[in-house]
Each structure stands twice: as C-alpha cells, then as structure tokens.
Scaffold this active site. Structure first.
Site, PDB file in Angstrom:
ATOM      1  N   CYS A   1     -16.299 -62.095  16.171  1.00  0.00           N
ATOM      2  CA  CYS A   1     -15.964 -62.388  14.762  1.00  0.00           C
ATOM      3  C   CYS A   1     -16.693 -61.478  13.785  1.00  0.00           C
ATOM      4  O   CYS A   1     -16.284 -61.357  12.630  1.00  0.00           O
ATOM      5  CB  CYS A   1     -16.284 -63.844  14.454  1.00  0.00           C
ATOM      6  SG  CYS A   1     -15.469 -64.953  15.596  1.00  0.00           S
TER       7      CYS A   1
ATOM      8  N   HIS B   1     -17.019 -65.670   7.205  1.00  0.00           N
ATOM      9  CA  HIS B   1     -16.127 -65.762   8.364  1.00  0.00           C
ATOM     10  C   HIS B   1     -15.486 -67.148   8.387  1.00  0.00           C
ATOM     11  O   HIS B   1     -16.153 -68.155   8.157  1.00  0.00           O
ATOM     12  CB  HIS B   1     -16.928 -65.516   9.644  1.00  0.00           C
ATOM     13  CG  HIS B   1     -16.148 -65.798  10.885  1.00  0.00           C
ATOM     14  ND1 HIS B   1     -14.882 -65.299  11.086  1.00  0.00           N
ATOM     15  CD2 HIS B   1     -16.438 -66.545  11.983  1.00  0.00           C
ATOM     16  CE1 HIS B   1     -14.432 -65.724  12.252  1.00  0.00           C
ATOM     17  NE2 HIS B   1     -15.351 -66.473  12.817  1.00  0.00           N
TER      18      HIS B   1
ATOM     19  N   ASN C   1      -9.362 -69.760  12.998  1.00  0.00           N
ATOM     20  CA  ASN C   1     -10.347 -68.693  13.215  1.00  0.00           C
ATOM     21  C   ASN C   1      -9.635 -67.510  13.873  1.00  0.00           C
ATOM     22  O   ASN C   1      -9.207 -67.597  15.017  1.00  0.00           O
ATOM     23  CB  ASN C   1     -11.463 -69.234  14.122  1.00  0.00           C
ATOM     24  CG  ASN C   1     -12.536 -68.199  14.426  1.00  0.00           C
ATOM     25  OD1 ASN C   1     -12.394 -67.024  14.103  1.00  0.00           O
ATOM     26  ND2 ASN C   1     -13.604 -68.642  15.055  1.00  0.00           N
TER      27      ASN C   1
END
Ligand code: ACO
Length: 332
Positions: free
Chosen positions: A113, A254, A284
């Site tokens: 990520c 994020h 996500n």
C-alpha cells in the site's frame, strides 16, 4: 532542479462488488463490514482486464492532463503487488508498450500500500539529480487476483483500480515537493503476506491445496500498528517542516479502513473537511489507493493548484511513507 506533482489520473473498473454481493459469498453482513471498515462497495476488474490495462488507462489521462506528449516521459515506475507476471517482465514495461512509449527506463516497485509514495520518492530523486525530466508514477492493483473469496477476513477489504501521476522537473521552488519520507521494518513481514508463488513456495500442488497464492493478513495486529505508525509518521513530517496540521487543506491517507483514517485524523486534530475518504466506495486498493483519492478530489474540483497535500500510507512489508507537497497541476 526541483520535482513537482504535475498531474493526476485514475481508472476504476466498471464492475461493483457490494457488501450485499459479499453476503451471498461468505458469512458476513453489510452492517459488520460498514461498522468495522466503512466500506460499502469496491470495484472488480474483468477476468481479461489486467493491472497493466488499468494502469495504462490511468496513465493516458495523467499525461494528457499534464499537457505532455507520451514521448516526453523518460521514466515509468509502477508500484504494484499484483503485477501482470510475478517474475518478469515488469508491469511497467508492459505499460510502456500499451502507451506506445519506446526507449524509456521502466521498472516496478513492491511496497504494497505504500508503493505510490515510495514511487514519488524515487521520481523526486531522479529529477533532483538531473537524470530525468518527466516521470510517470503509477499505483495499480488487481487485488481480486490474490484474494480468497471464501475468506471473510480479507475478501471484504480489497478492490481493484489504478492511479497515475506525472512528476516533472521545475526550477520554481514554490511548486515543488516539500518532503517525502519512506521507511520499512521487515520484522513484521508476516503481518501481511502472499506466501506463493515465489522461491519460498514455488507453484506446486501444496500451494493450490493450501491456497498459499492468496493474501494472508493479521488484521487486528496490523490495525493497531497502522494507527500508531501513521500517526507518528505524519506528526514527524509536519514537525520536520514546521507545518501545523490545521494548515493542511487535504490530508490524503491510505484508504484501508475508515476507523484507521478517523483515529489518525483525530489524533492530528484534523477537521472532517480536511480528511479525504474514498474507502467507502473503492475499499482498499493498495498502491492505487492514494492516487485514486487524489484524482477523486481533483475531479470534483476540491483540489486546486497550489494547495497543500499531506499523504500518509502503510502496508505490507511492513512499509510506511508520507509526503508533503503542493498540487502543481492545472485545476479541473
Ligand atoms: N464478517 C463478520 N465477522 C467477521 C468478518 C466478516 N467479514 N471478519 C472477521 N469477523 C469476525 C472475526 O472472526 C472475529 O470473531 P470472533 O470475535 O468470534 O473471533 C470478529 O469478527 C472480530 O475480528 P477482528 O479481526 O478482531 O476484527 P477487527 O475489528 O480487527 O476488524 C479488520 C478486522 C477490518 C480486518 C481490521 O483489523 C483492519 O482493517 N485491519 C487493518 C488492515 C490494514 O490496514 N492493512 C494494511 C494495508 S493492506 C496492504 O498493505 C495490502
């Protein structure tokens, strides 16, 4: 020479996977997913739509918005943990071909990520050293290709998508990156892992029988560490640059879990309107999450030329990274 964030683009696949769809696949509920993660739906790429396809679509938009020809790009860096091929060629090379860009340096970054902000630090260094002028950085993931849709602890979280940005050279310091921090601690490697394929677990019947090709996550431990690390990281970059959190119009963390975003935003005393939240509609999307979120606020007219962005991310590795910079592109 300085580096500036010149333009943004993104692409999301059209297929929506809603919480109601997941209720039919695993023992979960819309209520549980919403309460624990803030996610309502996520996108899923088609079977024949690959990471490089989504990345190329996002890249075309970013290059156009920068007012450049594709041939102006002299470096392509794709951040992904779901590459088209696990060994070679690099997804960046496939993207260069799909964009029709020849004779360009192209390589991938694996930082889960945190990949997009890692790619920003690479672009900044290449530009400041005078080696490159226009770097295309991409965060793109077909996370659905490594998710086990019988595992309720992971399949509710992830989605597919891509975001891309052009980072260009400038002599004007007022439009340049202020700072980028990127870091890792491999002692937490087992918190987020896809055990196969790789030289530890080459493809075998055992890999297939035990589903070692799917992402595994220690969710609760990762959650706690994410809140702690993100908060510390963002406080450090603000303090190092003598900037107060109230002076940041766009905090773009994020997009892993709304509870993580809220906890970090609260500890920085950020107001709701300062914090960008897209996790509800995309889930996500790993390395794609931050550029997709930047694209979202740019397209809606919320992000304007010259406004400060604070990026903060955390992912498998474990890796984390933050960046402080003005948006240096044109308004939507
Ligand atoms: N539906 C219903 N119940 C569920 C589900 C589900 N989808 N998933 C888990 N549960 C159950 C568990 O089995 C557990 O039940 P038990 O109490 O009977 O044992 C209970 O819910 C609580 O489970 P926890 O794992 O403790 O739930 P938590 O509140 O931690 O939420 C989550 C889980 C959403 C995964 C959270 O931990 C999280 O977001 N973690 C961080 C993810 C992250 O930030 N990753 C980093 C980036 S990802 C990357 O780098 C690729």
């Amino acid at each position: 020479m300085y580096a500036k964030f010149h333009s943004i683009g993104a692409y999301v696949p059209s297929k929506v996977l809603s919480n109601a769809d997941l209720e039919k696949m695993v023992d979960t509920s819309d209520e549980w997913i919403l309460k624990r993660t803030g996610i309502s739906e996520r996108r899923m790429a088609a079977a024949d739509e690959y990471t490089s396809d989504m990345a190329a679509k996002a890249s075309k938009i970013a290059i156009e918005r920068a007012g450049l020809e594709r041939s102006d790009i002299d470096l392509i860096v794709c951040a992904t943990v779901t590459p088209d091929y696990f060994n070679m060629p690099a997804t960046s090379c496939i993207i260069s071909d799909k964009l029709g860009i020849k004779n360009v340096q192209a390589f991938d970054i694996s930082a889960a990520c945190s990949g997009f902000v890692y790619a920003m630090s690479v672009a900044k260094a290449f530009i400041e050293s005078g080696m490159k002028k226009h770097v295309l950085i991409i965060g793109a993931e077909k996370f659905s290709s490594i998710v086990d849709y019988t595992d309720r602890t992971t399949c509710i979280l992830f989605g597919d998508g891509a975001g891309a940005a052009v980072i260009s050279a400038t002599e004007d310091k007022s439009e340049a990156f202020i700072d980028v921090h990127a870091s890792a601690d491999g002692s937490y490697a087992d918190f987020l892992v896809t055990p196969a394929p790789g030289c530890v677990n080459p493809v075998s019947q055992k890999v297939l029988d035990e589903g070692l090709n799917f992402v595994q996550m220690k969710g609760n431990e990762t959650f706690k560490l994410a809140v702690k690390t993100l908060t510390k990281d963002v406080k450090n970059i603000l303090a190092a640059n003598k900037i107060n959190s109230e002076d940041i119009p766009h905090f773009i963390p994020h997009q892993a879990n709304y509870r993580i975003i809220k906890a970090v935003g609260d500890s920085l005393k950020m107001k709701e309107e300062q914090v960008v939240v897209t996790v509800g509609k995309y889930g996500n999307t790993s390395a794609a999450s931050i550029p997709m979120a930047i694209n979202d606020i740019w397209e809606s007219g919320r992000l304007k030329k010259g406004e400060l962005m604070l990026l903060d991310t955390f992912g498998g590795g474990l890796t984390w990274a933050s960046a402080l910079l003005p948006f240096a592109g044109e308004n939507a």
